[in-house]
Design a protein around this motif. Structure first.
Motif, PDB file in Angstrom:
ATOM      1  N   ALA A 247       0.740  -1.128   0.024  1.00  0.00           N
ATOM      2  CA  ALA A 247      -0.061  -0.122   0.110  1.00  0.00           C
ATOM      3  C   ALA A 247       0.893   1.352   0.056  1.00  0.00           C
ATOM      4  O   ALA A 247       0.550   2.147  -0.592  1.00  0.00           O
ATOM      5  N   ARG A 248       1.903   1.172   0.894  1.00  0.00           N
ATOM      6  CA  ARG A 248       2.774   2.262   0.808  1.00  0.00           C
ATOM      7  C   ARG A 248       3.536   2.788  -0.530  1.00  0.00           C
ATOM      8  O   ARG A 248       3.629   3.730  -0.987  1.00  0.00           O
ATOM      9  N   ARG A 249       3.907   1.555  -1.156  1.00  0.00           N
ATOM     10  CA  ARG A 249       4.714   1.626  -2.542  1.00  0.00           C
ATOM     11  C   ARG A 249       3.720   2.312  -3.564  1.00  0.00           C
ATOM     12  O   ARG A 249       3.814   3.227  -4.203  1.00  0.00           O
ATOM     13  N   TRP A 250       2.509   1.814  -3.377  1.00  0.00           N
ATOM     14  CA  TRP A 250       1.374   2.272  -4.468  1.00  0.00           C
ATOM     15  C   TRP A 250       1.037   3.849  -4.066  1.00  0.00           C
ATOM     16  O   TRP A 250       1.055   4.461  -5.048  1.00  0.00           O
ATOM     17  N   ARG A 251       0.724   4.094  -2.727  1.00  0.00           N
ATOM     18  CA  ARG A 251       0.485   5.406  -2.479  1.00  0.00           C
ATOM     19  C   ARG A 251       1.486   6.258  -2.912  1.00  0.00           C
ATOM     20  O   ARG A 251       1.096   7.398  -3.130  1.00  0.00           O
ATOM     21  N   GLU A 252       2.664   5.928  -2.712  1.00  0.00           N
ATOM     22  CA  GLU A 252       3.922   6.910  -2.899  1.00  0.00           C
ATOM     23  C   GLU A 252       4.080   7.036  -4.503  1.00  0.00           C
ATOM     24  O   GLU A 252       5.001   7.571  -4.818  1.00  0.00           O
ATOM     25  N   ARG A 253       3.568   6.218  -5.357  1.00  0.00           N
ATOM     26  CA  ARG A 253       3.564   6.274  -6.729  1.00  0.00           C
ATOM     27  C   ARG A 253       5.062   5.628  -7.216  1.00  0.00           C
ATOM     28  O   ARG A 253       5.616   6.336  -7.877  1.00  0.00           O
ATOM     29  N   ASP A 254       5.396   4.683  -6.461  1.00  0.00           N
ATOM     30  CA  ASP A 254       6.615   3.951  -7.067  1.00  0.00           C
ATOM     31  C   ASP A 254       6.782   3.545  -8.409  1.00  0.00           C
ATOM     32  O   ASP A 254       5.717   2.698  -8.745  1.00  0.00           O
ATOM     33  N   PRO A 255       7.302   3.883  -8.915  1.00  0.00           N
ATOM     34  CA  PRO A 255       7.218   3.759 -10.687  1.00  0.00           C
ATOM     35  C   PRO A 255       7.390   2.171 -11.030  1.00  0.00           C
ATOM     36  O   PRO A 255       7.086   1.951 -12.150  1.00  0.00           O
TER      37      PRO A 255
END
Length: 216
Positions: free
Chosen positions: A108-116
């Motif tokens: 969820a964190r990686r998605w929320r932070e828009r990790d490309p």
């Protein structure tokens, strides 16, 4: 007008029950709810007098139903293109935002932070892969219609990619623009890329505004 220029109208599908529930749809085939069907009809009415040459859409029902409402007044058949599908979200699909945060906090964190480079497990696409798919698809379609007006009916994620492409925004830039259901978004395409004309026109969705010759 530049003979190599194509005018594009990009429309996100109408509302679904899963939009209301903040549930990830991805490649799952969820149809429009009653509000979404109304929104699709209103978009079709709003674009009825536009000189539309072709209507392309994601093959998923929510986009397809919206596209049919836009194509019908012009006597056009909707042309399916899988490249206009929403981002594939793997095991996120079917889950609500809250469920993802509660059960998959690191993802969820990686998605929320828009990790490309983040790809949700289970066949999810990274933002990089998704961006390349959408921009390639839209460019390929636009190149077939120089000097014409074409409608692309797709999904919120697709709209986001197109906005970023037209405004030269990075994938990780915070979103400050709207991705409303059945909003009308206008762009131009040339072989040099996309440019923005107008975004998030929702005048046709005002319940107290009849669609007639005085409605712009």
């Amino acid at each position: 007008m530049d003979a190599n220029l194509t005018r594009l109208i990009a429309v996100r599908h109408g509302e679904t029950a899963w939009n209301v529930d903040t549930r990830i749809q991805g490649h799952l085939d969820i149809g429009l709810n009653a509000t979404g069907l109304w929104q699709a009809q209103r978009a079709g009415q709003a674009l009825a007098d536009e000189p539309i040459a072709a209507v392309y859409a994601s093959d998923l029902s929510r986009a397809w139903q919206t596209a049919q409402a836009i194509a019908e007044p012009h006597g056009l058949d909707v042309q399916p293109d899988l490249g206009l599908r929403e981002r594939a979200f793997g095991r996120f699909e079917g889950m609500s935002f809250a469920e993802i945060e509660a059960t998959l906090p690191e993802e969820a964190r990686r998605w929320r932070e828009r990790d490309p480079e983040f790809e949700p497990e289970g066949g999810g696409e990274s933002l990089l892969t998704f961006r390349d798919r959408v921009t390639h698809t839209a460019s390929t379609i636009a190149a077939r219609h120089p000097g014409e007006l074409v409608v692309l009916v797709a999904h919120g994620g697709v709209m986001d990619v197109l906005y970023r492409a037209a405004t030269r925004q990075e994938l990780q830039a915070p979103r400050t623009w709207q991705l409303g259901n059945a909003a009308i978004n206008r762009m131009l395409w040339t072989p040099e890329g996309f440019s923005l004309v107008g975004w998030s026109d929702i005048a046709h969705l005002a319940t107290d505004a009849p669609l007639d010759e005085t409605t712009t």
